[in-house]
Design an enzyme around this catalytic site. Structure first.
Site, PDB file in Angstrom:
ATOM      1  N   HIS A   1       0.847  -1.198   0.000  1.00  0.00           N
ATOM      2  CA  HIS A   1       0.000   0.000   0.000  1.00  0.00           C
ATOM      3  C   HIS A   1       0.885   1.252   0.000  1.00  0.00           C
ATOM      4  CE1 HIS A   1      -3.576   2.405   1.693  1.00  0.00           C
ATOM      5  NE2 HIS A   1      -2.550   3.246   1.745  1.00  0.00           N
ATOM      6  N   GLU A   2       1.901   1.234   0.868  1.00  0.00           N
ATOM      7  CA  GLU A   2       2.778   2.404   0.998  1.00  0.00           C
ATOM      8  C   GLU A   2       3.702   2.547  -0.211  1.00  0.00           C
ATOM      9  OE1 GLU A   2       1.850   4.382   3.139  1.00  0.00           O
ATOM     10  OE2 GLU A   2       0.681   3.037   4.397  1.00  0.00           O
TER      11      GLU A   2
HETATM   12 ZN   LIG Z   1      -2.519   5.312   1.637  1.00  0.00          ZN
END
Ligand SMILES: [Zn+2]
Ligand SMILES: [Zn+2]
Length: 208
Positions: A109-110
Site C-alpha cells: 500500500h505504501e
Molecule cells: Zn494510503
C-alpha cells in the site's frame, strides 16, 4: 481576518491536522522531536530489500536506490505511512500482531504511494486517486482500501468518538472529543499545501 494563530501538526499518527486556536491551550501537543526521543524507530533491511525489488520491477529504479523502511512506534492507529520526499516508509510495529500477510499488504500500500508519485513526476495527484490505484494493481494489491487505519481491537474499545473526513471519507476514531478544530491531514496536504483547510474539517459522526 486570521482567526487561527497557529498551525500545528499534532496527532500525525492518525492523519489529523490539529489547529491551536489560542496561546496557552492546555491541549497543546508535545513537539514531534520529543516524541521521537521517547519512541524507538528501527530500520528493516529485509522489508527494504523487498520494497527495492518491487520498485525496480515496476520501473522506479531511481527511488528503489533510496528507499528506506522502518518500524516506527509513533504510529498509533494508522498501519503505515509513506514519505516521498524522504523515500521513507514507516510501519506500525503493532502490525506484527496481524501476521505477515498484513505486513506485506501494508508495505505494498505504501510502496504504491511512492510509485504513483514517481510516475506522476511534478504533476499533483490525489493520495488515493487513480494513479495510486493503478500502482496497487501493479504491486499485486488490486483490491486495496485507501484508509490506512487498522482495526486494532484493544484501541477501538476506548475510541468512542468517530470522526469522518467530509472529502475522502476516511474515519478517525478518537478517545476524546476534539476540542480544537481538526482536519484530515492527507486532504490538507493534497489540496492545500499541508495547511489547515476548513473544507476538510473532521465531522463527528457517532459516539459510542
Ligand atoms: Zn494510503
Ligand atoms: Zn480526507
Amino acid at each position: 481576518m486570521r482567526l487561527l494563530r497557529q498551525l500545528e501538526l499534532g496527532f500525525r499518527d492518525t492523519d489529523i491536522l490539529s489547529v491551536v486556536a489560542g496561546v496557552g491551550d492546555p491541549g497543546a501537543a508535545v513537539s514531534p522531536e520529543s516524541f521521537q526521543a521517547v519512541y524507538s524507530k528501527h530500520q528493516d533491511v529485509d522489508l527494504e530489500e523487498k520494497a527495492r525489488e518491487l520498485l525496480r520491477t515496476n520501473g522506479a529504479c531511481r527511488i528503489a536506490m533510496e528507499i528506506r523502511v522502518e518500524w516506527n512506534a509513533r504510529l498509533k492507529t494508522c498501519a503505515g505511512r509513506a514519505d516521498y520526499s524522504c523515500k521513507l516508509i514507516s510501519l506500525n510495529p503493532r502490525l506484527c500482531d496481524h501476521g505477515a500477510t498484513e505486513i506485506d499488504r501494508t508495505l505494498r500500500h505504501e510502496i504504491a504511494h511512492l510509485l504513483a508519485h514517481f510516475r506522476a513526476g511534478h504533476r499533483r495527484i490525489l493520495p488515493h486517486g487513480i494513479e495510486w490505484q493503478q500502482a496497487c494493481r501493479d504491486l499485486g494489491v488490486a483490491d486495496e482500501e485507501r484508509c490506512h487505519n487498522l482495526p486494532f481491537p484493544v484501541c477501538e474499545r476506548v475510541r468512542r468518538y468517530l470522526y469522518k473526513c467530509p472529502n475522502c471519507q476516511c474515519e478517525f476514531p478518537r478517545v476524546r472529543r476534539a476540542r480544537r478544530a481538526v482536519a484530515c491531514l492527507e486532504c490538507c496536504r493534497a489540496h492545500n499545501g499541508g495547511e489547515f483547510d476548513a473544507r476538510f474539517r473532521l465531522r463527528l459522526v457517532s459516539i459510542r
